[in-house]
Design a protein around this motif. Structure first.
Motif, PDB file in Angstrom:
ATOM      1  N   ASP B 339      40.528  20.130  45.283  1.00  0.00           N
ATOM      2  CA  ASP B 339      39.895  19.243  46.271  1.00  0.00           C
ATOM      3  C   ASP B 339      39.195  20.028  47.377  1.00  0.00           C
ATOM      4  O   ASP B 339      38.215  19.555  47.958  1.00  0.00           O
ATOM      5  N   ASP B 340      39.712  21.225  47.687  1.00  0.00           N
ATOM      6  CA  ASP B 340      39.110  21.956  48.805  1.00  0.00           C
ATOM      7  C   ASP B 340      38.748  23.407  48.460  1.00  0.00           C
ATOM      8  O   ASP B 340      38.530  24.209  49.353  1.00  0.00           O
ATOM      9  N   GLY B 341      38.728  23.747  47.193  1.00  0.00           N
ATOM     10  CA  GLY B 341      38.387  25.125  46.834  1.00  0.00           C
ATOM     11  C   GLY B 341      38.671  25.358  45.365  1.00  0.00           C
ATOM     12  O   GLY B 341      38.083  24.708  44.504  1.00  0.00           O
ATOM     13  N   TYR B 342      39.604  26.254  45.102  1.00  0.00           N
ATOM     14  CA  TYR B 342      39.933  26.563  43.708  1.00  0.00           C
ATOM     15  C   TYR B 342      41.367  27.051  43.626  1.00  0.00           C
ATOM     16  O   TYR B 342      41.970  27.432  44.634  1.00  0.00           O
ATOM     17  N   CYS B 343      41.934  27.031  42.401  1.00  0.00           N
ATOM     18  CA  CYS B 343      43.232  27.656  42.157  1.00  0.00           C
ATOM     19  C   CYS B 343      43.104  28.506  40.898  1.00  0.00           C
ATOM     20  O   CYS B 343      42.196  28.314  40.089  1.00  0.00           O
ATOM     21  N   TRP B 344      44.013  29.445  40.748  1.00  0.00           N
ATOM     22  CA  TRP B 344      43.944  30.377  39.607  1.00  0.00           C
ATOM     23  C   TRP B 344      44.626  29.803  38.370  1.00  0.00           C
ATOM     24  O   TRP B 344      45.730  29.269  38.458  1.00  0.00           O
ATOM     25  N   LEU B 345      43.975  29.969  37.222  1.00  0.00           N
ATOM     26  CA  LEU B 345      44.611  29.650  35.940  1.00  0.00           C
ATOM     27  C   LEU B 345      44.936  30.926  35.166  1.00  0.00           C
ATOM     28  O   LEU B 345      45.653  30.890  34.185  1.00  0.00           O
ATOM     29  N   SER B 346      44.349  32.035  35.584  1.00  0.00           N
ATOM     30  CA  SER B 346      44.673  33.321  34.966  1.00  0.00           C
ATOM     31  C   SER B 346      45.232  34.218  36.064  1.00  0.00           C
ATOM     32  O   SER B 346      45.130  33.910  37.247  1.00  0.00           O
ATOM     33  N   GLU B 347      45.771  35.358  35.641  1.00  0.00           N
ATOM     34  CA  GLU B 347      46.071  36.390  36.627  1.00  0.00           C
ATOM     35  C   GLU B 347      44.774  37.100  36.970  1.00  0.00           C
ATOM     36  O   GLU B 347      43.786  36.997  36.243  1.00  0.00           O
ATOM     37  N   ARG B 348      44.787  37.841  38.062  1.00  0.00           N
ATOM     38  CA  ARG B 348      43.577  38.584  38.455  1.00  0.00           C
ATOM     39  C   ARG B 348      43.613  39.982  37.849  1.00  0.00           C
ATOM     40  O   ARG B 348      44.618  40.678  37.926  1.00  0.00           O
ATOM     41  N   ALA B 349      42.495  40.363  37.238  1.00  0.00           N
ATOM     42  CA  ALA B 349      42.304  41.720  36.722  1.00  0.00           C
ATOM     43  C   ALA B 349      43.523  42.184  35.928  1.00  0.00           C
ATOM     44  O   ALA B 349      43.941  43.329  36.003  1.00  0.00           O
ATOM     45  N   VAL B 350      44.093  41.254  35.172  1.00  0.00           N
ATOM     46  CA  VAL B 350      45.294  41.612  34.432  1.00  0.00           C
ATOM     47  C   VAL B 350      44.919  42.672  33.391  1.00  0.00           C
ATOM     48  O   VAL B 350      44.008  42.486  32.602  1.00  0.00           O
ATOM     49  N   LEU B 351      45.575  43.794  33.443  1.00  0.00           N
ATOM     50  CA  LEU B 351      45.395  44.863  32.470  1.00  0.00           C
ATOM     51  C   LEU B 351      43.996  45.460  32.470  1.00  0.00           C
ATOM     52  O   LEU B 351      43.562  46.025  31.478  1.00  0.00           O
ATOM     53  N   ASP B 352      43.262  45.295  33.568  1.00  0.00           N
ATOM     54  CA  ASP B 352      41.988  46.007  33.690  1.00  0.00           C
ATOM     55  C   ASP B 352      42.312  47.410  34.182  1.00  0.00           C
ATOM     56  O   ASP B 352      42.823  47.570  35.289  1.00  0.00           O
ATOM     57  N   ASP B 353      41.989  48.424  33.383  1.00  0.00           N
ATOM     58  CA  ASP B 353      42.413  49.779  33.733  1.00  0.00           C
ATOM     59  C   ASP B 353      41.859  50.224  35.083  1.00  0.00           C
ATOM     60  O   ASP B 353      42.530  50.928  35.839  1.00  0.00           O
ATOM     61  N   ALA B 354      40.620  49.815  35.377  1.00  0.00           N
ATOM     62  CA  ALA B 354      40.000  50.256  36.629  1.00  0.00           C
ATOM     63  C   ALA B 354      40.424  49.386  37.810  1.00  0.00           C
ATOM     64  O   ALA B 354      40.058  49.659  38.945  1.00  0.00           O
ATOM     65  N   GLY B 355      41.186  48.339  37.542  1.00  0.00           N
ATOM     66  CA  GLY B 355      41.548  47.420  38.627  1.00  0.00           C
ATOM     67  C   GLY B 355      42.971  47.597  39.102  1.00  0.00           C
ATOM     68  O   GLY B 355      43.414  46.921  40.026  1.00  0.00           O
ATOM     69  N   GLY B 356      43.720  48.492  38.454  1.00  0.00           N
ATOM     70  CA  GLY B 356      45.133  48.619  38.778  1.00  0.00           C
ATOM     71  C   GLY B 356      45.384  49.355  40.087  1.00  0.00           C
ATOM     72  O   GLY B 356      44.482  49.790  40.768  1.00  0.00           O
TER      73      GLY B 356
END
Lengths: 303, 356
Positions: B339-356
């Motif tokens: 209603d006022d933005g967004y919510c997550w359905l996935s994790e963020r940068a899960v298992l992204d090697d450069a994002g850890g």
């Protein structure tokens, strides 16, 4: 036979049938024409042009990746100018794509390319038979792993995972269908997702792969660790002779790049490859056979 | 169907039937799935969908189940159409024999009914997507350690397929993609390609893309893996730029924002788009693994402007970053509009090697 040879045959058949252009959406059809596999997604997908065959120019062109209907129309017209297109064969249709195709070729009529395509691919060449044998060897090997993992308390999902991992160890990650383990008597395609196999069950296992786009599948039945076969299996196999009417034998469907449709009034001929399935109250069995003069060749032998 | 003028909705597409009836069918390749396809018929004013299927055991109790109809055969398709209720008819997809049989009824595209219904998800649907995504991510945690020099890409697929089966996926929907992406490509890199059994080598960059299904709802996992070594400065920068695009877009995600607003937020200062030209900034997901809304495609600004975000819409953020000569970064993250933005359905940068 290479896809180049198949496309050459296709141009000739198009001329005989009076088609100027084929617009193909099915992966199996596009693969037969282009020789290039695309990423496999399971399930049906709405018809859309993924490959176009032009008889006069003798060209096969894969569709560009685009989300724009205007780009699709431009591409279709660049492959075949509107003034040259009168009869178009297609392997499906949606109302939206229908509008788009009529927009590209306003003077064209659209007809079923299915009969032409079926006739084109039904008889397998020696090279294609080798590709089907190679698919069968992977299906049989993965099936063996599933049989070895069969035990009381196992779930269908667990055995599906065993089959998939075993096929992948042979470099094949595309199933023809997701493998199944189910008690005989219930659904052998859609068992209860969480159902566990019991020691009292007679269990049907099914597995199948697409290796380089070529299919092979098999099913067997096990009780107390021993394989059982339905009565009538040997007779069903003996009936697989050239000339036999499909509706009179235990043929479930043709086998090639995925399953191929075979009408009950068609007749078996050397070079066809078919799936045969027989079931009774005690067991179910399915195998793939190549029809030849004399006895058929069993491709999915587990012996 | 109310308000669309459609009296009879005929559905032949598996994902659409799953959406409209909840019915299950075996997960098969396209040829088999097409030959065995169920057909659903929904009639305005009738509560129960009618389902013609070879798999009655997969149909929920509130569906009127009838025997399978071979709509790929001319005679069966003609008989089927002759028995349909009268009125304005809409259709999603047809084998050509069915198309021929139904042509005289001048069918509209089923999108006139389905597009509006499918594009916003109910809370239950969002939960199904979240659960499917959680299984996809959990399976990937067990696959990542396998991705070492010497392992074959198809071994990763095997580990993934086994894991999802054990974790409760009801089907796999995408042949798992573990694409070794070279640093150079003529123009732009092709993605996705078929996974062949290639051995991984030290220094390879692998773009991962997998989709599994749970109770009819899809998931979509994307990540970039660096084999045998930590990502270098440029690869970390590519991830940072990818993250920056997603973050800029998320700042404007709320009801009322348009696809054009998202594209503007994600674009470079000079107005160019920092993602592959044939791809998109984001796509939706539901019973299809990629469905509306498609944002930032080559369909043009007018189309993007026509997409107006509303609560329940799902966005799979997938802007592929590419530096020709130095490879690129590709990941996916999923949000739902609230209603006022967004919510997550996935994790963020899960298992992204450069994002850890």
């Amino acid at each position: 036979m290479s896809s180049l040879d198949r496309s050459e045959q296709c141009f000739e058949r198009m001329k005989e049938a009076g088609f100027d252009v084929l617009v193909l959406g099915r992966d199996a059809h596009a693969l037969a024409m282009t020789g290039t596999r695309r990423l496999t997604l399971s399930g049906t997908r709405p018809f859309g042009p993924s490959c176009i065959v032009v008889a006069a120019a003798r060209t096969v062109t894969a569709a560009p990746v685009t989300w724009s209907p205007a780009n699709v129309v431009e591409w279709l017209q660049s492959c075949a100018a509107p003034s040259t297109v009168r009869r178009v064969g297609v392997d499906g249709m949606t109302p939206g794509v229908g509008l788009l195709l009529r927009g590209a070729w306003p003077d064209a009529t659209f007809e079923d390319a299915g009969p032409l395509l079926r006739a084109l691919v039904q008889m397998k060449t020696p090279e294609e038979l080798d590709a089907l044998r190679a698919a069968a060897s992977v299906a049989v090997a993965a099936f063996g792993e599933m049989v070895a993992a069969l035990r009381t308390g196992a779930t269908s999902a667990e055995l599906r995972g065993v089959f998939a991992a075993a096929a992948a160890s042979h470099g094949v990650t595309t199933p023809a269908f997701e493998a199944v383990a189910a008690p005989l008597g219930g659904s052998t395609w859609l068992p209860a997702p969480d159902g566990r196999l019991s020691i009292d069950d007679t269990v049907v296992l099914r597995g199948g792969v697409l290796r380089q786009g070529w299919e092979a599948s098999l099913a067997r039945t096990y009780r107390d660790g021993r394989e059982c076969a339905p009565a009538g299996w040997d007779d069903a196999v003996r009936a697989l002779r050239p000339g036999a009417r499909v509706g009179d034998v235990a043929v479930a469907h043709g086998v090639g790049r995925g399953i191929e449709r075979l009408g009950p009034d068609e007749h078996l001929e050397p070079g066809m490859v078919v799936a045969v399935e027989v079931a009774d109250d005690t067991a179910l069995r399915q195998d793939v056979f190549a029809i030849r003069d004399g006895d058929p060749e069993l491709l999915t032998s587990t012996d | 169907m109310e308000g669309t003028g459609v009296d009879v909705l005929v559905l032949c597409g598996q994902a659409n039937i799953s959406f409209a009836t909840g019915a299950r069918v075996p997960a098969c390749d396209q040829a088999r799935a097409s030959a065995w396809r169920s057909v659903a018929v929904l009639t305005a004013g009738e509560d129960r969908p009618v389902l013609y299927t070879a798999f009655p055991e997969g149909a929920p109790d509130d569906v009127d189940v009838r025997p399978f109809v071979a709509v790929e055969s001319e005679s069966a398709a003609a008989a089927f159409v002759a028995g349909l209720p009268t009125g304005r008819l809409a259709l999603d997809d047809a084998p050509f024999p069915l198309w021929t049989a139904v042509a005289a009824r001048e069918p509209q595209d089923a999108a006139v009914v389905l597009a509006g219904a499918k594009i916003t998800k109910t809370a239950d649907e969002l939960e199904c997507i979240r659960q499917a995504q959680a299984i996809n991510e959990e399976a990937m945690r067990s696959v990542r350690p396998v991705a070492q020099p010497g392992a074959r890409t198809t071994d990763l697929s095997g580990a993934f397929l086994r894991a999802i089966a054990e974790l409760g996926a009801t089907a796999n929907t995408v042949d798992p993609v573990f694409q070794i992406t070279p640093p150079f490509a003529p123009g732009e890199p092709q993605f996705p390609t078929v996974t062949e059994p290639f051995a991984l080598r030290d220094g390879d960059v692998v773009w991962v893309d997998t989709g599994i299904n749970r109770h009819g709802y899809a998931s979509d996992f994307g990540a970039t893996w660096h084999i045998g070594h930590a990502p270098d400065a440029q690869q970390r920068d590519q991830f940072a730029r990818w993250r920056d695009v997603v973050d800029r877009v998320l700042e404007v995600v709320r009801p009322g924002a348009t696809g054009a607003d998202l594209v503007a937020a994600g674009s470079n200062a000079d107005g160019t788009r920092p993602w592959l030209s044939y791809f998109y900034l984001a796509h939706g997901i539901g019973t299809d693994s990629a469905e509306m809304p498609l944002v930032g495609t080559d369909r043009g600004d007018e189309f993007d402007a026509s997409i107006v975000l509303a609560p329940g819409m799902v966005l799979v953020m997938e802007p592929v970053i590419w530096d020709n000569g130095h490879g690129g970064h590709r990941s996916e993250e999923i949000v739902a509009v609230t209603d006022d933005g967004y919510c997550w359905l996935s994790e963020r940068a899960v298992l992204d090697d450069a994002g850890g």
